[in-house]
Motif scaffolding. Structure first.
Motif, PDB file in Angstrom:
ATOM      1  N   ASP A  78       0.810  -1.220   0.000  1.00  0.00           N
ATOM      2  CA  ASP A  78       0.000   0.000   0.000  1.00  0.00           C
ATOM      3  C   ASP A  78       0.842   1.269   0.000  1.00  0.00           C
ATOM      4  OD1 ASP A  78       0.834  -0.674   2.554  1.00  0.00           O
ATOM      5  OD2 ASP A  78      -0.820   0.375   3.526  1.00  0.00           O
ATOM      6  N   SER A  98       2.266   3.093  -4.139  1.00  0.00           N
ATOM      7  CA  SER A  98       1.690   4.212  -4.897  1.00  0.00           C
ATOM      8  C   SER A  98       1.324   5.368  -3.967  1.00  0.00           C
ATOM      9  CB  SER A  98       0.454   3.733  -5.658  1.00  0.00           C
ATOM     10  OG  SER A  98      -0.476   3.188  -4.737  1.00  0.00           O
ATOM     11  N   SER A  99       2.099   5.509  -2.887  1.00  0.00           N
ATOM     12  CA  SER A  99       1.824   6.586  -1.926  1.00  0.00           C
ATOM     13  C   SER A  99       2.281   7.933  -2.492  1.00  0.00           C
ATOM     14  CB  SER A  99       2.563   6.295  -0.615  1.00  0.00           C
ATOM     15  OG  SER A  99       2.467   7.407   0.239  1.00  0.00           O
ATOM     16  N   GLY A 130      -1.196   6.322   3.200  1.00  0.00           N
ATOM     17  CA  GLY A 130      -1.878   5.305   2.416  1.00  0.00           C
ATOM     18  C   GLY A 130      -2.933   5.908   1.505  1.00  0.00           C
ATOM     19  N   ALA A 131      -3.554   5.060   0.710  1.00  0.00           N
ATOM     20  CA  ALA A 131      -4.559   5.530  -0.255  1.00  0.00           C
ATOM     21  C   ALA A 131      -5.745   6.191   0.442  1.00  0.00           C
ATOM     22  CB  ALA A 131      -5.040   4.355  -1.111  1.00  0.00           C
ATOM     23  N   ASP A 132      -6.033   5.733   1.684  1.00  0.00           N
ATOM     24  CA  ASP A 132      -7.170   6.321   2.403  1.00  0.00           C
ATOM     25  C   ASP A 132      -6.795   7.594   3.165  1.00  0.00           C
ATOM     26  OD1 ASP A 132      -5.540   5.197   4.254  1.00  0.00           O
ATOM     27  OD2 ASP A 132      -7.085   4.051   5.312  1.00  0.00           O
ATOM     28  N   SER A 155       0.978   5.742   8.157  1.00  0.00           N
ATOM     29  CA  SER A 155       1.532   4.575   8.852  1.00  0.00           C
ATOM     30  C   SER A 155       2.964   4.916   9.241  1.00  0.00           C
ATOM     31  CB  SER A 155       1.559   3.352   7.935  1.00  0.00           C
ATOM     32  OG  SER A 155       0.260   3.019   7.555  1.00  0.00           O
TER      33      SER A 155
END
Lengths: 522, 101
Positions: free
Chosen positions: A72, A75-76, A97-99, A103
Motif C-alpha cells: 500500500d 503508490s503513496s 496510504g490511499a485512504d 503509517s
C-alpha cells in the motif's frame, strides 16, 4: 511623579498577580513538558525498548529500502525517511496510504527491516506536542492557548521586574526558615532572576516559531495572501502537483542524496548531511525526491538546506537555501529547538527549565499563601485556584509518571474499545491528571504532601518496572551503552527522592480558620 | 582542553557570583559576622571573574553557543552561591577572609 510611579507599579502588580493566577497552570504545563522535551528522544528510548540501539555511522541504501515497500506504500503520494543519529538510532519510516491515513514504522538501521516496536507515542509523539499545543488540535486552539501563555509569560517577566523593589540587594537571598509566605516569595524571586535571560528567550522564540499560526496574514501578505507560497519561499516546501497516473520507475535515490550533500557541502565549506529523505508521488512520472538538512549538530543556527530532484530523471528541480529573512530568525529558532549536539548545554537547559517550573509554581503558591489565615481562603474562587494550583503543579508530574508506568504495564497489543495501546497510555495521563484536581479539591492543602508521595511512589515504580520488563536497570543500561535509558532512570530516582523529601517536609500551611457561625436575625 | 575551558568557566562564574554576594554587607555579615566590611575589592574581582567566564565560554563554544550557555552557567553559579549562603555560609569563609578589613 512619585505618585505616577507608585500607580504604575500598582498596575504592574495587578497585571502580574492576575495574569499569573489565570494562566499559571498553562504556563507550568508548557514549561514542564518543554523541559521534558529537551530529552524527548531519550524518553522515546525508555518507552520503546526495541529502539534501544547503540548508534554507529552506517551507509543506508534508500534504494534498497524503497525496493521493500509495503504494497500500500508503492503508490503513496508521501513517503518519508528520517535519517538515524545518535539520539534516534532507528530509521524513521512513514507513508500516507490511499485512504489518507499515515503509517509510522521504525526500521532496523542494520537490516532495514521493520522493528516490532512498543506502540507508544512516548516523548516525541506526546510530550513534545503537548508542550506546543496541549494536544488540542481543533482549529489550532491548543497553539493559540500556548501562544497566549507565552505572551503572558513575557508580560509577567517584565511586570515582575517592575514590582520587585530590591532586585540587587536581594539577588541571592533565600530564607527558608522564615514564614512560608516569605520563603515562597524569596524562592520565586530567586528562581526568576537566576534564569531571566532563558525565560525571556523561550517564550519569545516559541512565539516566533509559530508566527505562521499567530500572524498568518502579515506573513502571507507579500505573497498575495497565499500562506502556502509564503511557506515555500521561506522553508523550501515543494508541491509536485497531482499524480498523472502514468507509471514510472524511480531513479537512484542514493545517487541523488550524494549529489544533494555534495552541493550543500560545497556551499557550506564543511560536510553537510541530509536529515530527511522524502519521496512524493512515488511510482508516478510526477515523482519528486526531497532532501532536507535542518538541524546541524555543531551550531545553534538551523540550516534548512533543501534539494528537490525529479524522481525519474534524477535532475535537480530546486536547490533551496534559506533566504536572508529565514537566517534572521534561525538562531532564535535553533535555540528553542535545541537539536544541536552540545550535552553540557542540554543539561543547563534542563536545569533552567526546572528553574522555570519552580518560578511559576512559587508564584501561584505565593498568591495562595498570601491569603492564608484570611477569610478569603474560604471563597469559592480561592478554593478553585488552590485545587488548580495543586493539580497543575504536582498533578501534572504525577500524570507524567503515570504515563511512564502505564507504558511499562500495558501488554503489547492492548486495546480498549477502539483505542490503541498508545492511546490508552495517553488516556492514563489525562485520567490521572484529572483525578489529581479532584483530590486537591477535596483535601485542599493536605493534598500537597499526598501528591508528593504519589510522585515518589510512581517514579520509583517506573524505574522498577523498566528493570523488570526490559532487564535494563541503570547499571545494565550503562554497561550496554544505553545512556538514554540510564539517564531517564537516574532522573526518575532523583525525582522520587526529592518528592519523598518534600512530602516529609510539607505540612498544611495553617490550621483552618473556624468558619463564622451563621446568625439568625430575629 | 574543551572540558578544561568548561570547568574553568563554571569555576570562574561561581567564584565571581560568590564574590559579588560577599560584596553586600548582608551576606558578608552572614559569613563573617558583624564588625568588619567587605570593601570594594570583592565586587571588582567578582565582575572580573564573571567576565573571565564569558571569555572562556566563547573560547570553548564560540559566540553562538556562548550566548546561550553563558547566561545559564551564570545562573547556575549564582544558584550555588545562594545555596551556600542559605545552608552553609561557613564554606564561603575562606574566600571572605582574603578581603576582610
Amino acid at each position: 511623579m512619585a505618585q505616577f510611579g507608585d500607580g504604575f507599579r500598582q498596575a504592574m502588580h495587578w497585571t502580574h498577580t492576575w495574569l499569573g493566577v489565570v494562566l499559571g497552570i498553562v504556563m507550568f504545563a508548557v514549561f514542564w513538558m518543554g523541559t521534558l522535551t529537551i530529552f524527548a528522544p531519550e524518553i522515546d528510548r525508555w518507552m520503546i525498548p526495541e529502539t534501544r540501539i547503540v548508534h554507529a555511522k552506517r551507509e543506508i541504501s534508500y534504494d534498497l529500502l524503497l525496493s521493500r515497500l509495503p504494497p500500500d506504500a508503492a503508490s503513496s503520494d508521501y513517503i518519508n525517511f528520517v535519517v538515524p543519529d545518535e539520539r534516534r538510532p532507528t530509521i524513521g519510516f512513514s507513508y500516507r496510504g490511499a485512504d489518507g491515513t499515515f503509517s509510522d514504522h521504525e526500521l532496523d538501521p542494520v537490516t532495514g527491516r521493520p522493528l516490532a516496536v512498543t506502540d507508544s507515542r512516548a516523548g516525541t509523539g506526546f510530550i513534545y506536542p503537548f508542550h506546543l499545543s496541549l494536544t488540542i488540535e481543533w482549529q489550532n486552539l491548543g497553539e493559540w492557548i500556548v501562544g497566549l501563555a507565552a505572551l503572558a509569560m513575557l508580560i509577567l517577566l517584565i511586570s515582575g521586574l517592575v514590582i520587585h523593589r530590591k532586585v540587587v540587594t536581594e539577588f541571592f537571598v533565600f530564607r527558608p526558615r522564615r514564614k512560608a509566605r516569605r520563603a515562597t516569595l524569596d524562592l520565586h524571586n530567586l528562581s526568576s532572576l537566576l534564569g531571566l535571560p532563558f525565560y525571556f528567550l523561550m517564550p519569545f522564540s516559541g512565539l516566533l516559531i509559530f508566527a505562521f499560526v499567530y500572524l498568518p496574514w502579515g506573513i502571507a501578505e507579500p505573497f498575495g495572501g497565499d500562506l502556502a507560497k509564503a511557506a515555500a519561499a521561506i522553508s523550501g516546501d515543494y508541491d509536485p502537483g497531482a499524480r498523472t497516473g502514468r507509471a514510472a520507475t524511480l531513479a537512484s535515490v542514493d545517487a541523488m542524496k550524494r549529489e544533494a550533500e555534495a552541493m550543500w557541502s560545497a556551499a557550506e565549506g564543511v560536510p553537510v548531511e541530509t536529515n530527511l529523505v522524502r519521496i512524493l508521488n512515488h511510482g508516478d512520472d510526477s515523482a519528486v525526491v526531497y532532501f532536507r538538512n535542518t538541524f546541524p549538530r555543531d551550531r545553534v543556527v538551523l540550516s534548512e538546506y533543501v534539494a528537490v530532484f525529479n524522481g525519474n530523471t534524477g535532475q535537480v528541480l530546486q536547490d533551496f537555501a534559506k533566504p536572508p529573512i529565514g537566517h534572521a530568525s534561525s538562531w532564535v529558532q535553533g535555540a528553542h529547538f535545541m537539536q544541536f549536539g552540545h550535552w553540557p548545554l542540554r543539561w543547563l537547559y534542563f536545569i533552567g527549565g526546572l528553574g522555570g517550573c519552580v518560578m511559576i509554581a512559587t508564584g501561584m503558591l505565593f498568591w495562595l499563601s498570601s491569603r492564608e489565615g484570611k477569610l478569603a481562603r474560604f471563597s469559592p474562587g480561592h478554593r478553585t485556584v488552590e485545587a488548580l494550583t495543586i493539580g497543575g503543579v504536582t498533578g501534572i508530574i504525577i500524570a507524567t509518571c503515570a504515563f511512564l508506568v502505564a507504558n511499562r504495564l500495558l501488554p503489547p497489543g492492548a486495546t480498549l474499545w477502539a483505542d490503541t495501546r498508545a492511546e490508552l497510555e495517553v488516556h492514563a495521563f489525562w485520567l490521572v491528571w484529572f483525578a489529581t484536581f479532584l483530590h486537591a479539591a477535596s483535601l485542599r492543602a493536605q493534598a500537597w504532601a499526598q501528591q508528593c508521595w504519589a510522585i515518589a511512589i510512581l517514579a520509583a515504580t517506573a524505574v522498577t518496572l523498566n528493570a523488570v520488563t526490559t532487564g535494563e536497570h541503570v547499571t545494565a543500561a550503562l554497561s550496554d551503552g544505553y545512556l538514554a535509558v540510564a539517564g531517564v532512570d537516574t532522573v526518575l530516582v532523583i525525582t522520587a527522592g526529592a518528592a519523598a523529601w518534600s512530602a516529609l517536609k510539607l505540612r498544611p500551611a495553617s490550621k483552618p480558620l473556624p468558619v463564622p457561625a451563621a446568625h439568625t436575625v430575629e | 582542553m574543551s572540558a578544561a575551558l568548561l570547568v574553568g568557566a563554571m569555576l570562574a562564574v561561581t567564584l565571581g557570583t560568590a564574590l559579588l554576594a560577599l560584596s553586600q554587607q548582608r551576606h558578608w555579615n552572614a559569613v563573617m559576622g558583624t564588625g568588619s566590611k567587605p570593601g570594594n575589592l570583592p565586587q571588582r574581582l567578582g565582575w572580573l571573574l564573571i567576565s573571565v567566564s564569558l571569555v572562556l565560554t566563547i573560547l570553548r563554544d564560540g559566540g553562538s553557543f556562548g550566548a546561550l550557555s553563558w547566561p545559564l552557567q551564570a545562573g547556575f553559579g549564582a544558584l550555588l552561591t545562594s545555596g551556600a549562603l542559605t545552608w552553609m555560609p561557613g564554606v564561603m569563609k575562606p574566600l571572605a577572609r582574603w578581603f576582610g578589613r
